[in-house]
Enzyme design. Sequence first.
Site, PDB file in Angstrom:
ATOM      1  N   SER A  90       0.649  -0.761   0.189  1.00 61.70           N
ATOM      2  CA  SER A  90      -0.194   0.112   0.321  1.00 61.70           C
ATOM      3  C   SER A  90       0.931   0.902  -0.284  1.00 61.70           C
ATOM      4  O   SER A  90       1.877   1.491   0.907  1.00 61.70           O
ATOM      5  CB  SER A  90      -1.223  -0.339   0.942  1.00 61.70           C
ATOM      6  OG  SER A  90      -1.564   0.996   0.988  1.00 61.70           O
ATOM      7  N   HIS A  94       2.399  12.036  -1.163  1.00 63.43           N
ATOM      8  CA  HIS A  94       2.052  13.622  -0.616  1.00 63.43           C
ATOM      9  C   HIS A  94       3.101  14.497  -1.121  1.00 63.43           C
ATOM     10  O   HIS A  94       4.261  14.455  -1.170  1.00 63.43           O
ATOM     11  CB  HIS A  94       1.385  13.690   0.502  1.00 63.43           C
ATOM     12  CG  HIS A  94       0.644  13.418   1.239  1.00 63.43           C
ATOM     13  ND1 HIS A  94      -0.515  13.154   1.253  1.00 63.43           N
ATOM     14  CD2 HIS A  94       0.465  12.214   1.744  1.00 63.43           C
ATOM     15  CE1 HIS A  94      -1.903  12.525   1.354  1.00 63.43           C
ATOM     16  NE2 HIS A  94      -0.640  11.638   2.258  1.00 63.43           N
ATOM     17  N   HIS A 104      -2.797   7.351  -4.514  1.00 67.76           N
ATOM     18  CA  HIS A 104      -2.688   6.151  -3.555  1.00 67.76           C
ATOM     19  C   HIS A 104      -2.529   4.553  -4.400  1.00 67.76           C
ATOM     20  O   HIS A 104      -3.589   4.569  -5.723  1.00 67.76           O
ATOM     21  CB  HIS A 104      -4.080   5.798  -2.352  1.00 67.76           C
ATOM     22  CG  HIS A 104      -4.979   4.774  -2.128  1.00 67.76           C
ATOM     23  ND1 HIS A 104      -5.157   4.135  -2.897  1.00 67.76           N
ATOM     24  CD2 HIS A 104      -3.916   4.215  -1.190  1.00 67.76           C
ATOM     25  CE1 HIS A 104      -5.737   3.248  -1.983  1.00 67.76           C
ATOM     26  NE2 HIS A 104      -5.193   3.217  -1.048  1.00 67.76           N
ATOM     27  N   ASN A 106      -2.468   0.517  -3.966  1.00 71.60           N
ATOM     28  CA  ASN A 106      -3.198  -0.885  -3.074  1.00 71.60           C
ATOM     29  C   ASN A 106      -2.869  -2.046  -3.908  1.00 71.60           C
ATOM     30  O   ASN A 106      -4.368  -2.001  -5.022  1.00 71.60           O
ATOM     31  CB  ASN A 106      -4.053  -0.608  -1.520  1.00 71.60           C
ATOM     32  CG  ASN A 106      -4.031  -1.592  -0.927  1.00 71.60           C
ATOM     33  OD1 ASN A 106      -4.558  -2.911  -0.769  1.00 71.60           O
ATOM     34  ND2 ASN A 106      -4.025  -1.532   0.755  1.00 71.60           N
ATOM     35  N   VAL A 107      -2.635  -3.126  -3.433  1.00 75.12           N
ATOM     36  CA  VAL A 107      -2.225  -4.550  -4.166  1.00 75.12           C
ATOM     37  C   VAL A 107      -2.237  -5.277  -2.571  1.00 75.12           C
ATOM     38  O   VAL A 107      -1.598  -5.242  -2.246  1.00 75.12           O
ATOM     39  CB  VAL A 107      -2.121  -4.751  -4.996  1.00 75.12           C
ATOM     40  CG1 VAL A 107      -2.561  -3.933  -6.626  1.00 75.12           C
ATOM     41  CG2 VAL A 107      -0.457  -4.412  -5.077  1.00 75.12           C
ATOM     42  N   ARG A 108      -3.459  -6.442  -2.494  1.00 72.83           N
ATOM     43  CA  ARG A 108      -4.116  -7.125  -1.392  1.00 72.83           C
ATOM     44  C   ARG A 108      -3.817  -8.680  -1.417  1.00 72.83           C
ATOM     45  O   ARG A 108      -5.019  -8.614  -2.676  1.00 72.83           O
ATOM     46  CB  ARG A 108      -4.264  -7.055  -0.085  1.00 72.83           C
ATOM     47  CG  ARG A 108      -6.157  -6.315  -1.015  1.00 72.83           C
ATOM     48  CD  ARG A 108      -6.263  -5.183   0.706  1.00 72.83           C
ATOM     49  NE  ARG A 108      -8.255  -5.153  -0.015  1.00 72.83           N
ATOM     50  CZ  ARG A 108      -8.269  -3.946  -0.972  1.00 72.83           C
ATOM     51  NH1 ARG A 108      -6.772  -3.149  -1.498  1.00 72.83           N
ATOM     52  NH2 ARG A 108      -8.838  -4.061  -0.559  1.00 72.83           N
ATOM     53  N   HIS A 145      -6.334   7.488 -16.283  1.00 75.84           N
ATOM     54  CA  HIS A 145      -7.757   6.761 -16.748  1.00 75.84           C
ATOM     55  C   HIS A 145      -7.386   5.946 -17.669  1.00 75.84           C
ATOM     56  O   HIS A 145      -7.689   4.404 -17.372  1.00 75.84           O
ATOM     57  CB  HIS A 145      -9.031   7.483 -16.615  1.00 75.84           C
ATOM     58  CG  HIS A 145     -10.013   8.277 -14.805  1.00 75.84           C
ATOM     59  ND1 HIS A 145     -10.637   6.665 -14.696  1.00 75.84           N
ATOM     60  CD2 HIS A 145      -9.562   8.789 -14.574  1.00 75.84           C
ATOM     61  CE1 HIS A 145     -10.841   7.279 -13.789  1.00 75.84           C
ATOM     62  NE2 HIS A 145     -10.361   8.591 -13.370  1.00 75.84           N
ATOM     63  N   HIS A 175     -19.727  12.575   4.610  1.00 77.98           N
ATOM     64  CA  HIS A 175     -20.180  13.558   4.852  1.00 77.98           C
ATOM     65  C   HIS A 175     -20.291  14.276   4.759  1.00 77.98           C
ATOM     66  O   HIS A 175     -20.509  15.884   4.740  1.00 77.98           O
ATOM     67  CB  HIS A 175     -20.087  13.872   5.783  1.00 77.98           C
ATOM     68  CG  HIS A 175     -18.133  13.434   6.162  1.00 77.98           C
ATOM     69  ND1 HIS A 175     -17.202  12.529   6.264  1.00 77.98           N
ATOM     70  CD2 HIS A 175     -17.467  13.930   6.783  1.00 77.98           C
ATOM     71  CE1 HIS A 175     -16.641  12.596   5.854  1.00 77.98           C
ATOM     72  NE2 HIS A 175     -15.963  13.852   6.228  1.00 77.98           N
TER      73      HIS A 175
END
Length: 304
Positions: A90, A94, A104, A106-108, A145, A175
């Site tokens: 992950s 910044h 960001h 992430n591969v899991r 993309h 929110h």
Amino acid sequence: MDTQAVLEYLQNLQAKIVEAIELVDAKNFLQDSWQRPEGGGGNSCMLEDGNVFERAGIGFSHVLGTKLPPAASVAHPEAAGRPWEAMGVSLVFHPRNPYIPTVHMNVRFFIAKATTPEEKDIWWFGGGMDLTPYYGFEEDAVHFHRTCKTALDAFGADFYPRFKKECDEYFYLKHRKEPRGIGGIFYDDFNELGFEKCFDFHRAVGDAFLQAYLPIVQRRKDMPYGERERDFQAYRRGRYVEFNLVYDRGTIFGLQSNGRTESILLSMPPIVKWRYDWKPEASSPEAKLYTDFLIEKDWLSLNP
């Protein structure tokens, strides 16, 4: 099911990305290996106060447990109480320059192991990548993309639109009624192609990351900026913190499974601000982020 091959791929992916970012930044990562008392460990790589990246964290973890935490067993009640194994890479980068977007990836891989001869292992892959600009550029969004789509198209034309939609829905601050950024691709509980094909799919995503992000960094890293742009960057980073602490399943899983806090929170930005009920000035470059980029859009229909 060759879980050792997945483990080796993830370790090599971390090393490959670290090497590439060190070449761009001209500063080295701190390598911090750690062990988890309950089982497993990992390697957290952190670059702070760099020339290009104010904070760049990329962590590899391979952790084991005897009972699946609530964050995972809610979606898989049949796996509750089983011994489990999770591994992944992950990263969150910044940048210092506000014209470079935060990224960001992430591969899991996760497996809840059978405990009786009648049971089967429950496994899945998950991951993806998404882009969070502060000052948007259409060509950057299209490039990001398009690279994601190219990585997935070899497995079927429906995967990119499907996982773009999942990304848009997942990286959304309910929110605030606001997307975190311009999205990308996101998938979870992915096992529909069988282990070998799913692993190939997973590798295609991980291998596409540098191609998706580094050309954007090279285009933007030398653009001049001032205190206004840095201030807006810090304000928008507050949204990033809110999402990670309130909604991000990986963060919640890590904390619930008694993971290593420093590694779980390496995604946090180094400088961040909040303001009460602030709105950008109409027609300003800051307002353009909201009107032109933080909206649902088919980026590949554009030709900047």
